[in-house]
Design an enzyme around this catalytic site. Structure first.
Site, PDB file in Angstrom:
ATOM      1  N   ASP A   1      41.691  40.749  47.069  1.00 17.71           N
ATOM      2  CA  ASP A   1      40.887  40.622  48.289  1.00 17.71           C
ATOM      3  C   ASP A   1      41.507  41.488  49.384  1.00 17.71           C
ATOM      4  OD1 ASP A   1      39.040  39.552  50.323  1.00 17.71           O
ATOM      5  OD2 ASP A   1      38.674  37.990  48.841  1.00 17.71           O
TER       6      ASP A   1
ATOM      7  N   HIS B   1      35.612  43.439  50.114  1.00 14.20           N
ATOM      8  CA  HIS B   1      36.845  42.646  49.985  1.00 14.20           C
ATOM      9  C   HIS B   1      37.899  43.417  49.197  1.00 14.20           C
ATOM     10  CE1 HIS B   1      35.604  38.995  52.021  1.00 14.20           C
ATOM     11  NE2 HIS B   1      34.474  38.980  51.343  1.00 14.20           N
TER      12      HIS B   1
ATOM     13  N   GLU C   1      29.583  39.998  50.367  1.00 15.36           N
ATOM     14  CA  GLU C   1      29.985  40.404  51.718  1.00 15.36           C
ATOM     15  C   GLU C   1      30.513  41.837  51.776  1.00 15.36           C
ATOM     16  OE1 GLU C   1      31.230  36.083  53.539  1.00 15.36           O
ATOM     17  OE2 GLU C   1      32.786  37.108  52.389  1.00 15.36           O
TER      18      GLU C   1
ATOM     19  N   TYR D   1      31.899  23.975  48.119  1.00 18.44           N
ATOM     20  CA  TYR D   1      33.008  24.720  48.720  1.00 18.44           C
ATOM     21  C   TYR D   1      34.014  23.673  49.217  1.00 18.44           C
ATOM     22  CZ  TYR D   1      31.701  29.622  48.475  1.00 18.44           C
ATOM     23  OH  TYR D   1      31.441  30.891  48.032  1.00 18.44           O
TER      24      TYR D   1
HETATM   25  C1  ACM Z   1      32.067  33.961  49.123  1.00 23.95           C
HETATM   26  O1  ACM Z   1      32.299  32.812  49.516  1.00 23.95           O
HETATM   27  N1  ACM Z   1      32.175  34.984  49.965  1.00 23.95           N
HETATM   28  C2  ACM Z   1      31.677  34.226  47.761  1.00 23.95           C
END
Ligand code: ACM
Ligand code: ZN
Length: 474
Positions: free
Chosen positions: A122, A194, A258, A349
């Site tokens: 990342d 990322h 993203e 999450y």
């Molecule tokens: C993510 O939570 N950006 C996959």
């Protein structure tokens, strides 16, 4: 085989001629199905595969624990609802040495999950040794400092360098450890976004050429991989070649989330690629990358999996989509016949707040999402996720399963990981194993017993479900 699960904690005595515990494969059972028969004469455990027998051993462990070592006469016949039952650990924002990674795997095994999704690269750190590109870990695994507190409001940084990475030998050790526990490890190598840690190591991977710095704060960077240059594709294939040698998994995760398109808009290489390939826009440029990597993986007998953004510029039928921005992407993908893993952020999450009680929220570590966002991801909310909503019978076949994610921005040490993971992981496991026969009061009773096992193992867990403070205050 029983040793890693039962350890020395269970002394089995047989008064009959037969062995006290017999383990056997049974081809009449489905691959993950097991039958555990405890009689006065002994314990017989049959499974459709080694993994299935392992699940039976986990059940035996729980039975023995709950009954203080005396296992009652019982028959358990079970199989999981979903074939894919996963959890993801981010080791980029904060790192875990392999001892902690193994502990994470032990926790997954206890919950009878079968996939460990390892988020290895990342913006804030590249954590896997790649022999051909040593700077990825020499430079890319260390950041100069780390943002203090909530990155949305903080401009304060530590000046402590922060780093860590896994050697290839360590990776092999973890993959073998997981396999012994019936768990497949899926590596994630993020592209094209990322990727700032990779850019810092090899600035030629970017559109502007840098210089770049391994990020000290969280969020999304406009600096992403340049897809115009063929050298970027060569780099990714070289990296993945070493990744495939280390990870036998059917699925290889390529991230894809993203990734801002701003740099591509002003990059002559990217614009030339768009022209030459007849792409309509920058969204299709990302799809072009995904397609090339997907074909490359397919030629090597692997499958590509990526976050739901990979749908945006069109995606090949063979790609598997991990739906994280709610279920929208997953539903769209399933309607197109793509395979899907559901990881909706508002249910699974586990870096999100887990209690509504404002006083408790304040005492949590800063979490992703805002304290006043509702709903928070309570145990009950995770438990109530409906994986098939919006899908008809045929489309439902596309849903491989579910996964919970631990993003580590605000979890500096592994105790915090455990506090965020447990007991919500148990709710996820329940969706994965038995979402067709859910019964929350029954689950709650069993969760109180599981909590005692957490205590015995020394796993930290959040107290809110158990003391009744996770629900919305009336
Ligand atoms: C993510 O939570 N950006 C996959
Ligand atoms: Zn470019």
């Amino acid at each position: 085989m029983a040793a890693p699960i039962l350890g020395g904690k269970l002394a089995l005595e047989s008064h009959a001629a037969a062995p006290a515990l017999s383990l056997a494969g049974d081809s009449s059972l489905a691959r993950e199905e097991y039958v555990l028969d405890v009689t006065r004469r002994g314990i017989e455990l049959r499974g459709g595969s080694v993994s299935a027998v392992l699940y039976g051993l986990q059940s035996l462990r729980q039975l023995a624990f709950e009954n203080r070592g005396t296992i009652p006469v019982v028959r358990i016949h079970d199989k999981p609802f979903f074939a894919y039952r996963g959890a993801m650990l981010d080791v980029c924002r904060h790192f875990s040495p392999i001892g902690e990674v193994k502990r994470f795997i032990d926790i997954l095994a206890l919950h009878k999950l079968n996939v460990f999704h390892w988020h290895l690269t990342d913006d804030q750190g590249w954590r896997i040794e790649i022999r051909r590109y040593p700077a990825l870990t020499q430079t890319g695994s260390v950041r100069r400092g780390t943002v203090v507190g909530d990155h949305r409001t903080s401009s304060e940084y530590t000046d402590e360098p922060y780093g860590g990475y896994y050697t290839q030998d360590e990776i092999r050790e973890v993959v073998a450890y997981a396999a012994e526990r019936g768990i497949m490890v899926i590596p994630e190598i993020e592209m094209p976004g990322h990727a700032v840690a990779a850019l810092a190591a090899y600035p030629w991977l970017g559109c502007t050429g840098g210089p770049y710095e391994v990020m000290r704060t969280w969020g999304v960077s406009e600096d992403v991989l340049c897809i115009g240059k063929e050298s970027t594709l060569g780099f990714l294939k070289d990296v993945l070649t070493e990744v495939l040698e280390l990870f036998p998994s059917e699925y290889i995760h390529i991230g894809g989330d993203e990734s801002p398109r701003k740099r591509w808009k002003s990059c002559p290489f990217c614009q030339e690629r768009i022209r030459r390939e007849g792409l309509r826009n920058e969204a299709e440029l990302q799809s072009y990358l995904v397609r090339r990597i997907e074909e490359w993986l397919r030629d090597r007998g692997r499958r590509l999996i990526g976050w739901d953004e990979i749908l945006e510029g069109g995606v090949s039928q063979d790609a598997t989509v991990m739906s994280w921005r709610g279920t929208r992407g997953g539903i769209e993908a399933a309607r197109h016949g793509n395979r899907v893993v559901m990881v909706p952020c508002d249910y699974f999450y586990f870096d999100y707040y887990q209690t509504h009680d404002p006083a408790r929220v304040e005492r949590e570590t800063v979490a992703t999402g805002r304290p006043d966002d509702v709903p928070h991801v309570t145990v009950r909310r995770a438990y109530e996720f409906s994986p098939y909503e919006g899908l008809d019978g045929g489309q439902r076949q596309c849903i491989l399963g579910v996964q919970g994610n631990i993003w580590r921005e605000y979890m500096v040490d592994f105790r915090q990981v455990e506090h965020m993971l447990l007991p919500r992981l148990a709710a996820l496991a329940e969706v994965a194993w038995s979402c067709d026969r859910r019964d929350f009061p029954d689950f709650s009773r069993r969760l109180f017993r599981l909590k005692e096992l957490y205590d015995q193992e020394g796993y930290r867990y959040a107290p809110y479900f158990f003391n009744g403070t996770d629900t919305v205050p009336q």
